[in-house]
Design a protein around this motif. Structure first.
Motif, PDB file in Angstrom:
ATOM      1  N   GLY A  82       0.913  -1.174   0.100  1.00 47.09           N
ATOM      2  CA  GLY A  82       0.053   0.038  -0.120  1.00 47.09           C
ATOM      3  C   GLY A  82       0.881   1.364  -0.103  1.00 47.09           C
ATOM      4  N   GLU A  83       0.188   2.405  -0.046  1.00 47.90           N
ATOM      5  CA  GLU A  83       0.753   3.707   0.012  1.00 47.90           C
ATOM      6  C   GLU A  83       1.178   4.349   1.326  1.00 47.90           C
ATOM      7  N   CYS A  84       2.049   4.987   1.375  1.00 51.50           N
ATOM      8  CA  CYS A  84       2.352   5.993   2.782  1.00 51.50           C
ATOM      9  C   CYS A  84       2.561   7.317   2.240  1.00 51.50           C
ATOM     10  N   LYS A  85       1.751   8.247   2.651  1.00 56.81           N
ATOM     11  CA  LYS A  85       1.638   9.229   2.355  1.00 56.81           C
ATOM     12  C   LYS A  85       2.871  10.291   3.020  1.00 56.81           C
ATOM     13  N   VAL A  86       3.862  10.775   2.014  1.00 58.83           N
ATOM     14  CA  VAL A  86       5.074  11.390   2.671  1.00 58.83           C
ATOM     15  C   VAL A  86       4.623  12.827   3.275  1.00 58.83           C
ATOM     16  N   SER A  87       3.545  13.382   2.688  1.00 59.28           N
ATOM     17  CA  SER A  87       2.790  14.672   3.195  1.00 59.28           C
ATOM     18  C   SER A  87       2.331  14.568   4.924  1.00 59.28           C
ATOM     19  N   GLU A  88       2.336  13.431   5.221  1.00 61.23           N
ATOM     20  CA  GLU A  88       1.712  13.071   6.643  1.00 61.23           C
ATOM     21  C   GLU A  88       2.900  12.958   7.517  1.00 61.23           C
ATOM     22  N   LEU A  89       4.196  13.064   7.229  1.00 57.95           N
ATOM     23  CA  LEU A  89       5.307  12.568   7.754  1.00 57.95           C
ATOM     24  C   LEU A  89       6.238  13.815   7.638  1.00 57.95           C
ATOM     25  N   ILE A  90       7.509  13.678   8.565  1.00 58.30           N
ATOM     26  CA  ILE A  90       8.376  15.083   8.420  1.00 58.30           C
ATOM     27  C   ILE A  90       9.804  14.462   7.546  1.00 58.30           C
ATOM     28  N   HIS A  91      10.421  13.120   8.048  1.00 59.86           N
ATOM     29  CA  HIS A  91      11.433  12.917   7.290  1.00 59.86           C
ATOM     30  C   HIS A  91      11.622  11.382   7.496  1.00 59.86           C
ATOM     31  N   PRO A  92      10.748  10.734   6.889  1.00 59.93           N
ATOM     32  CA  PRO A  92      10.685   9.505   7.101  1.00 59.93           C
ATOM     33  C   PRO A  92      11.995   8.496   6.558  1.00 59.93           C
ATOM     34  N   LYS A  93      12.064   7.430   7.289  1.00 62.08           N
ATOM     35  CA  LYS A  93      13.465   6.632   6.810  1.00 62.08           C
ATOM     36  C   LYS A  93      12.563   4.894   7.234  1.00 62.08           C
ATOM     37  N   VAL A  94      13.234   4.079   6.482  1.00 69.37           N
ATOM     38  CA  VAL A  94      12.677   2.693   6.495  1.00 69.37           C
ATOM     39  C   VAL A  94      13.766   1.779   7.164  1.00 69.37           C
ATOM     40  N   GLU A  95      12.909   0.786   7.886  1.00 73.38           N
ATOM     41  CA  GLU A  95      14.003  -0.067   8.801  1.00 73.38           C
ATOM     42  C   GLU A  95      13.652  -1.516   8.311  1.00 73.38           C
ATOM     43  N   PRO A  96      14.373  -2.462   7.856  1.00 75.37           N
ATOM     44  CA  PRO A  96      13.932  -3.907   7.783  1.00 75.37           C
ATOM     45  C   PRO A  96      13.791  -4.803   8.968  1.00 75.37           C
ATOM     46  N   GLU A  97      12.753  -5.169   9.232  1.00 74.85           N
ATOM     47  CA  GLU A  97      12.748  -6.007  10.661  1.00 74.85           C
ATOM     48  C   GLU A  97      12.111  -7.423  10.397  1.00 74.85           C
ATOM     49  N   ILE A  98      12.111  -7.962  11.640  1.00 77.16           N
ATOM     50  CA  ILE A  98      11.384  -9.530  11.811  1.00 77.16           C
ATOM     51  C   ILE A  98      10.146  -8.961  12.812  1.00 77.16           C
ATOM     52  N   ALA A  99       8.963  -9.223  12.109  1.00 74.10           N
ATOM     53  CA  ALA A  99       7.595  -8.925  13.022  1.00 74.10           C
ATOM     54  C   ALA A  99       7.275 -10.419  13.781  1.00 74.10           C
ATOM     55  N   PHE A 100       6.823 -10.423  14.903  1.00 75.62           N
ATOM     56  CA  PHE A 100       6.627 -11.734  15.734  1.00 75.62           C
ATOM     57  C   PHE A 100       4.987 -11.399  16.026  1.00 75.62           C
ATOM     58  N   VAL A 101       4.319 -12.490  15.908  1.00 75.92           N
ATOM     59  CA  VAL A 101       3.020 -12.320  16.423  1.00 75.92           C
ATOM     60  C   VAL A 101       2.865 -13.590  17.246  1.00 75.92           C
ATOM     61  N   THR A 102       2.452 -13.087  18.760  1.00 76.89           N
ATOM     62  CA  THR A 102       2.296 -14.099  19.884  1.00 76.89           C
ATOM     63  C   THR A 102       1.120 -14.753  19.975  1.00 76.89           C
ATOM     64  N   LYS A 103       1.040 -15.915  20.580  1.00 73.46           N
ATOM     65  CA  LYS A 103      -0.082 -16.693  20.722  1.00 73.46           C
ATOM     66  C   LYS A 103      -0.231 -17.166  22.404  1.00 73.46           C
ATOM     67  N   ALA A 104       0.824 -16.720  23.137  1.00 74.74           N
ATOM     68  CA  ALA A 104       0.522 -16.602  24.420  1.00 74.74           C
ATOM     69  C   ALA A 104       1.210 -15.640  25.083  1.00 74.74           C
ATOM     70  N   GLU A 105       0.550 -15.324  26.567  1.00 71.93           N
ATOM     71  CA  GLU A 105       1.224 -14.140  27.131  1.00 71.93           C
ATOM     72  C   GLU A 105       2.769 -14.323  27.409  1.00 71.93           C
ATOM     73  N   LEU A 106       3.468 -13.102  27.090  1.00 71.82           N
ATOM     74  CA  LEU A 106       4.812 -13.149  27.506  1.00 71.82           C
ATOM     75  C   LEU A 106       4.858 -12.185  28.878  1.00 71.82           C
ATOM     76  N   ARG A 107       5.528 -12.618  29.813  1.00 75.64           N
ATOM     77  CA  ARG A 107       5.643 -11.858  31.113  1.00 75.64           C
ATOM     78  C   ARG A 107       6.935 -11.929  31.698  1.00 75.64           C
ATOM     79  N   GLY A 108       7.601 -10.632  31.965  1.00 77.01           N
ATOM     80  CA  GLY A 108       8.720 -10.941  32.614  1.00 77.01           C
ATOM     81  C   GLY A 108       8.560 -10.686  34.063  1.00 77.01           C
TER      82      GLY A 108
END
Ligand code: 0L1
Ligand code: MG
Length: 262
Positions: A94-120
């Protein structure tokens, strides 16, 4: 804490107004050099409350500054944590409107989706992997509200760790099917590879960033609920983008996700 509630509310308003009006500002520690970590996270929490009060939903969490490349780029030494609301989500491709941002940068990441609570406290990589439903490619769009991305750690925590937009997609994968340390990534801007690396760039293992987040939240009486989407932090330095750019992140075995800047 060093700041009173009126000051915390005023700083949250100042930073959120900058975000909504696409205006940059000087770092808040210039005005409040004695503010502490609790103040910084209290300002971030106040921004979160302002957004929720206006009807936004918190749909994700993030760890930032988790790789040596990012820490070196920003001149800091410790990871930071923030949140993402529903209006930060961009559909895959999809599209990201630069006019809604100040000085955007992108970062490559690994996204996690959890199936159980994680508690420290004491959360570790093993607990994170056991609680992970799947992982997938994620591109974070960061947009510091500070002039020229010039800040210190407390200022950036208060500014919700520069969170602005994100996209996730590709082929979700079980953590049993991938070694997240050696998984390779390539980020392309307009068809050209601009960043590449492996998962181990994030604290030795991207799940370590999630464990750190759980332990950080535990200090504040909170946990990572089941069903959370969490960005584990940029594997490489952030790359500046402008209108017209197309960015694609390819993660080995997990396909790709992309975003267009208009
Ligand atoms: O997600 C990140 O790693 C960014 C954290 C904040 C620092 C920055 O704006 O680069
Ligand atoms: Mg990030």
């Amino acid at each position: 804490m060093k700041l009173d509630t009126t000051t915390i509310a005023a700083l949250a308003e100042r930073l959120e107004n900058c975000q909504m009006q696409q205006q940059d500002t000087t770092k808040i520690t210039d005005d409040y050099p004695d503010m502490d970590w609790d103040d910084a996270y209290a300002i971030q929490d106040a921004i979160r409350s302002r957004k929720v009060a206006r009807g936004a939903r918190v749909i994700g969490l993030k760890a930032g500054l988790t790789s040596h490349a990012k820490m070196k780029q920003m001149g800091v030494t410790t990871p930071v944590f923030g949140f993402m609301t529903d209006d930060y989500a961009v559909p895959d491709g999809g599209e990201c409107k630069v006019s809604e941002l100040i000085h955007p940068k992108v970062e490559p990441e690994i996204a996690f989706v959890t199936k159980a609570e994680l508690r420290g406290p004491g959360c570790h990589i093993g607990a994170v992997l056991a609680a992970t439903d799947f992982v997938m490619p994620g591109i974070e769009v960061i947009d510091s509200r500070y002039r020229d991305f010039k800040f210190d750690l407390k200022s950036v925590v208060a500014d919700n760790t520069s969170a602005a937009r994100f996209v996730v997609g590709g082929q979700p994968m079980s953590v049993s099917g991938v070694d997240l340390r050696t998984v390779g990534i390539v980020m392309e801007k307009n068809g050209q590879a601009v960043a590449f690396g492996a998962g181990a760039a994030v604290l030795g293992h991207p799940a370590a960033a999630i464990a750190m987040l759980a332990n950080h939240l535990a200090e504040r009486g909170q946990c990572i609920p089941a069903g959370s989407l969490i960005l584990s932090g940029g594997i490489t330095e952030a790359v500046a983008v402008q209108a017209g750019d197309n960015v694609t992140l390819r993660v080995q075995g997990m396909g790709s996700t992309s975003i267009r800047f208009v």
